[in-house]
Enzyme design. Structure first.
Site: not given
Length: 319
Positions: A235, A264, A286
């Site tokens: 994370r 993000e 990600h």
């Protein structure tokens, strides 16, 4: 009873993933992406809400009186106000263990790329350095084996354990870090500070909680005497960003690879974007979780969670 189901960010699963509709009487609405200020409008009247990364905070929950269940299409639930859901009696389920192959594989792709300077060598070849060297090989960047090195893992869940299994397959010694500040976790765990001091690679696989936010900062980087690689496929928020930048630029770590940041996507002035062209830094968008197989498993688990809730046997409850 007809259940009104709304999926607020279906596009996060990707176009090639087929999501089976729940085998219950229902109306289905799916939105590709949803911003925070669109949540109430789009979720109004829904009894079941599916979210991946869109935030679901108390202010929105107060305006959704029909909501009875939230299915998170991910393992991490920090985008959902779990305490507010508990107060309202709204159960929340997540998906679990779906990424047990894809995340460790991504972590080791990053580890190998850095440990063997793959991006640096690719750039050197593209720039003609091999031809100018006049010999069969080019040895302008460091190359290190994984065999015989030490892998420190922070996070002892399914992903941390699977990453450890891969490390042992490469011939690495594997250390699982005790929780920071804890000394009572038994012989299977190595004290947190000792992992920082002994590891050649440190890989993060823990959730983002108040206790783990900025888990690695200036003090922790200062203890890393072996100049390890830092890998974060967990994370954003686990690493103090400016501290990592200083550690990398100051030579206190050998490299870093990051797959999750806050926010993000990161803005152009994000600290990690200053490192994007360095050969000893990798920023991926990600995608460690995002093999096609894993995303299909997410979709299948979400459907199963909804069916379990409707049948009165909820599964994977986090609230």
């Amino acid at each position: 009873m007809t259940h009104r189901i709304v999926f607020l960010d279906h596009d996060t699963l990707g176009p090639e993933v087929a999501m089976r509709r729940p085998a219950i009487d229902h109306d289905w609405t799916a939105y590709g992406l949803t911003t925070a200020d669109q949540v109430v409008e789009r979720a109004r009247g829904a009894g079941i809400l599916i979210v991946n990364k869109v935030p679901l905070r108390e202010a929105a929950l107060e305006r959704l009186p029909d909501l009875r269940f939230v299915a998170v299409a991910a393992t991490g639930t920090d985008n959902v106000d779990l305490a507010a859901c508990r107060r309202r009696g709204i159960p929340v389920s997540n998906v679990q263990a779906y990424a047990v192959h894809t995340v460790p594989e991504h972590a080791f792709a990053l580890i190998l790329a850095l440990r063997r300077s793959l991006f640096a060598y690719r750039a050197s070849v593209a720039a003609g350095e091999w031809q100018r060297s006049g010999q069969f090989t080019l040895l302008s960047h460091p190359i290190r084996d994984l065999h015989g090195s030490t892998l420190g893992i922070i996070g002892e869940g399914a992903l941390g354990r699977a990453t450890g299994d891969l490390g042992r397959a490469f011939g690495m010694a594997v250390l699982y870090a005790a929780h920071k500040g804890r000394t009572d976790m038994g012989p299977l765990y190595t004290p947190f500070d000792e992992v920082l001091e002994r590891a050649d690679v440190i890989s993060l696989h823990c959730p983002l909680t108040p206790a783990t936010r900025n888990l690695l900062g200036e003090a922790e980087f200062a203890r890393m005497t072996r100049r390890p690689l830092i890998i974060n496929t967990a994370r954003g928020g686990l690493i103090e960003e400016e501290a990592l930048v200083r550690a990398l630029e100051g030579g206190r770590i050998a490299g870093a690879a990051i797959d999750a940041v806050i926010p993000e996507p990161p803005p152009a002035d994000h600290p990690f974007m200053r490192l994007a062209e360095r050969p000893d830094f990798i920023l991926t968008p990600h995608v460690g979780w995002a093999s096609r197989e894993a995303r299909q498993a997410v979709a299948d688990q979400v459907t199963a969670c909804i069916e379990g809730f409707a049948a009165g046997t909820p599964r994977n409850l986090v609230a």
